[in-house]
Write an enzyme that holds these catalytic residues in place. Structure first.
Site, PDB file in Angstrom:
ATOM      1  N   LYS A 112       0.829  -1.214   0.000  1.00  0.00           N
ATOM      2  CA  LYS A 112       0.000   0.000   0.000  1.00  0.00           C
ATOM      3  C   LYS A 112       0.859   1.256   0.000  1.00  0.00           C
ATOM      4  O   LYS A 112       0.508   2.244  -0.647  1.00  0.00           O
ATOM      5  CB  LYS A 112      -0.968   0.005   1.190  1.00  0.00           C
ATOM      6  CG  LYS A 112      -2.064  -1.046   1.032  1.00  0.00           C
ATOM      7  CD  LYS A 112      -3.275  -0.793   1.889  1.00  0.00           C
ATOM      8  CE  LYS A 112      -4.350  -1.815   1.542  1.00  0.00           C
ATOM      9  NZ  LYS A 112      -5.547  -1.735   2.352  1.00  0.00           N
ATOM     10  N   LYS A 195      -5.655 -10.095  -6.599  1.00  0.00           N
ATOM     11  CA  LYS A 195      -6.780 -10.323  -5.679  1.00  0.00           C
ATOM     12  C   LYS A 195      -7.869  -9.298  -5.957  1.00  0.00           C
ATOM     13  O   LYS A 195      -7.581  -8.140  -6.255  1.00  0.00           O
ATOM     14  CB  LYS A 195      -6.242 -10.228  -4.253  1.00  0.00           C
ATOM     15  CG  LYS A 195      -7.071  -9.449  -3.267  1.00  0.00           C
ATOM     16  CD  LYS A 195      -6.400  -9.299  -1.910  1.00  0.00           C
ATOM     17  CE  LYS A 195      -6.643  -7.889  -1.363  1.00  0.00           C
ATOM     18  NZ  LYS A 195      -7.493  -7.818  -0.196  1.00  0.00           N
ATOM     19  N   LYS A 198     -11.114  -3.671  -3.133  1.00  0.00           N
ATOM     20  CA  LYS A 198     -11.965  -2.474  -3.204  1.00  0.00           C
ATOM     21  C   LYS A 198     -11.298  -1.390  -4.037  1.00  0.00           C
ATOM     22  O   LYS A 198     -11.966  -0.563  -4.639  1.00  0.00           O
ATOM     23  CB  LYS A 198     -12.218  -1.925  -1.802  1.00  0.00           C
ATOM     24  CG  LYS A 198     -13.046  -2.832  -0.939  1.00  0.00           C
ATOM     25  CD  LYS A 198     -13.366  -2.127   0.382  1.00  0.00           C
ATOM     26  CE  LYS A 198     -13.760  -3.108   1.456  1.00  0.00           C
ATOM     27  NZ  LYS A 198     -12.823  -3.118   2.599  1.00  0.00           N
TER      28      LYS A 198
HETATM   29  N1  AQP Z   1     -10.166 -10.967  -2.867  1.00  0.00           N
HETATM   30  C1  AQP Z   1     -10.457 -11.456  -1.660  1.00  0.00           C
HETATM   31  N2  AQP Z   1     -10.668 -12.775  -1.491  1.00  0.00           N
HETATM   32  C2  AQP Z   1     -10.968 -13.279  -0.261  1.00  0.00           C
HETATM   33  N3  AQP Z   1     -11.081 -12.515   0.847  1.00  0.00           N
HETATM   34  C3  AQP Z   1     -10.886 -11.185   0.722  1.00  0.00           C
HETATM   35  N4  AQP Z   1     -10.938 -10.164   1.609  1.00  0.00           N
HETATM   36  C4  AQP Z   1     -10.665  -9.006   0.951  1.00  0.00           C
HETATM   37  N5  AQP Z   1     -10.433  -9.241  -0.336  1.00  0.00           N
HETATM   38  C5  AQP Z   1     -10.565 -10.588  -0.526  1.00  0.00           C
HETATM   39  C6  AQP Z   1     -11.262 -10.316   3.019  1.00  0.00           C
HETATM   40  O1  AQP Z   1     -12.328  -9.449   3.323  1.00  0.00           O
HETATM   41  C7  AQP Z   1     -12.228  -9.042   4.689  1.00  0.00           C
HETATM   42  C8  AQP Z   1     -12.404  -7.560   4.821  1.00  0.00           C
HETATM   43  O2  AQP Z   1     -11.356  -6.930   4.194  1.00  0.00           O
HETATM   44  P1  AQP Z   1     -10.892  -5.456   4.526  1.00  0.00           P
HETATM   45  O3  AQP Z   1     -11.966  -4.631   5.034  1.00  0.00           O
HETATM   46  O4  AQP Z   1      -9.587  -5.491   5.219  1.00  0.00           O
HETATM   47  O5  AQP Z   1     -10.736  -5.034   3.115  1.00  0.00           O
HETATM   48  P2  AQP Z   1      -9.478  -5.068   2.309  1.00  0.00           P
HETATM   49  O6  AQP Z   1      -8.644  -6.275   2.473  1.00  0.00           O
HETATM   50  O7  AQP Z   1      -8.876  -3.750   2.517  1.00  0.00           O
HETATM   51  O8  AQP Z   1     -10.284  -5.190   1.034  1.00  0.00           O
HETATM   52  P3  AQP Z   1      -9.764  -4.859  -0.249  1.00  0.00           P
HETATM   53  O9  AQP Z   1     -10.937  -5.031  -1.095  1.00  0.00           O
HETATM   54  O10 AQP Z   1      -8.570  -5.666  -0.572  1.00  0.00           O
HETATM   55  O11 AQP Z   1      -9.397  -3.347  -0.096  1.00  0.00           O
HETATM   56  P4  AQP Z   1      -8.028  -2.601  -0.385  1.00  0.00           P
HETATM   57  O12 AQP Z   1      -8.156  -2.255  -1.810  1.00  0.00           O
HETATM   58  O13 AQP Z   1      -8.093  -1.429   0.536  1.00  0.00           O
HETATM   59  O14 AQP Z   1      -6.926  -3.562  -0.106  1.00  0.00           O
HETATM   60  C9  AQP Z   1     -10.869  -9.521   5.181  1.00  0.00           C
HETATM   61  O15 AQP Z   1     -11.061 -10.672   5.976  1.00  0.00           O
HETATM   62  C10 AQP Z   1     -10.130  -9.874   3.924  1.00  0.00           C
HETATM   63  O16 AQP Z   1      -9.213 -10.920   4.141  1.00  0.00           O
END
Ligand code: AQP
Length: 330
Positions: A112, A195, A198
């Site tokens: 990040k 992966k 968001k």
């Molecule tokens: N692609 C994925 N496959 C399986 N599990 C996933 N999680 C996120 N992406 C995947 C799981 O969702 C939960 C909440 O995640 P978070 O709020 O920490 O969101 P994040 O990981 O920040 O989600 P993003 O979509 O990946 O956002 P950014 O772009 O900010 O990195 C967690 O349990 C996570 O493992």
């Protein structure tokens, strides 16, 4: 009943299907068997720049999605992280027990901060894993349902719990990650090596997106130049990802799907996935809409959850403060 805790960031207007399959589906199921604490982690959300009005909306819409997906506040404790001060208080103590090098090895921070430039990243983004450890350890959590991307943070949490216990005597339950192999990592529809995230909205299948848009995304998902529908993560990541999504959303095993689609084309597979996804999100979107129509009630449910959460987290914090040698406030 074993204790479970997990959190999700209110960093988007909708969760995506990766969040659902990687984590939230397990949250709902575990209410039956566990003493569950689920939190919308707004403190984590400000580690990157976020507009205050957007944060307020996203916190509510996150809670509304959790309720609509089946989190029942009478059975589980559902709360917003910033309403329980023990999380930040405990995280300071944990930061003081974390090595700088140890924290520097966290790959999520490296990824990040590389995106925005290390110098422009906030210190909060760096200390994020210790706040996450505090979230978990404050509740004497036994199991943490998360996606594969959180495994390293869970390992740090375990190390911190063990280190603290060894130094001060047993204080924390050492938590275990609960990661389901088949849905641990859902991939981006346009870029099946990455992966679903968001922050890559083009390839993320959002639960609250207009259905027409999601159908279009599914129909244009990247596959490969073969014709065969077969699960093979290495050579056919796009098709394998579509099979995983259809399998879990329809409750059909992957071998059954492979048999059913023998001799058929990718268009057929995408067509069925589009239908199943539409059937899943249509009632969900309606329920989220109803919940968002009454924000005062939503805030009340969350405040009640925070009250229950504070009782548990404050007890852990009091023990930790005493163990490290802070004077009791009286
Ligand atoms: N692609 C994925 N496959 C399986 N599990 C996933 N999680 C996120 N992406 C995947 C799981 O969702 C939960 C909440 O995640 P978070 O709020 O920490 O969101 P994040 O990981 O920040 O989600 P993003 O979509 O990946 O956002 P950014 O772009 O900010 O990195 C967690 O349990 C996570 O493992």
């Amino acid at each position: 009943r074993p204790r479970v805790l997990s959190g999700i960031q209110p960093t988007a207007d909708s969760f995506h299907v990766g969040n659902y399959l990687g984590a939230l589906k397990q949250w709902v199921a575990m209410q039956e068997t566990h003493d569950a604490f689920y939190t919308v982690v707004d403190l984590h959300a400000i580690t990157v720049e976020i507009d205050p009005a957007a944060l307020r909306h996203r916190t509510r819409v996150s809670a509304a999605q959790l309720l609509a997906l089946g989190i029942d506040p009478r059975r589980s404790t559902l709360f917003v992280q910033s309403q329980v001060p023990a999380h930040t208080q405990l995280s300071w103590v944990l930061e003081c027990h974390t090595g700088f090098g140890e924290a520097s090895r966290m790959t999520q921070f490296k990824d990040k901060s590389a995106r925005s430039g290390a110098d422009r990243s906030s210190v909060g983004l760096f200390t994020y894993p210790m706040l996450m450890a505090a979230d978990i350890l404050a509740y004497q959590t036994q199991q943490v349902p998360v996606g594969e991307d959180q495994r390293q943070h869970l390992e740090l949490t375990r190390n911190l719990a063990q280190r603290f216990n060894a130094r001060y005597g047993r204080t924390f339950q050492v938590p275990e990650p609960y990661i389901l192999a088949e849905t641990a990592k859902i991939y981006d529809l346009t870029e099946p090596a990455a992966k679903m995230s968001k922050s890559s909205p083009g390839g993320a299948l959002d639960l609250l997106a207009p259905v027409k848009q999601s159908v279009k995304q599914i129909k244009s998902a990247v596959t490969d130049t073969e014709r065969e529908i077969r699960y093979d993560e290495e050579h056919k990541p796009g098709v394998s990802n579509l099979l995983t999504l259809l399998s879990v959303l329809s409750g059909t095993s992957i071998p059954d799907l492979e048999n059913r689609y023998a001799g058929k084309g990718y268009g057929d597979l995408k067509g069925e996935l589009a239908e199943v996804f539409t059937d899943f999100v249509t009632p969900l979107q309606q329920r989220v809409g109803e919940l968002m129509d009454d924000p005062a009630e939503l805030d009340r449910v969350l405040a009640e959850g925070a009250g229950k959460a504070r009782q548990v987290a404050d007890a852990t914090l009091a023990d930790v403060y005493d163990k490290v040698g802070f004077l009791a406030a009286g």
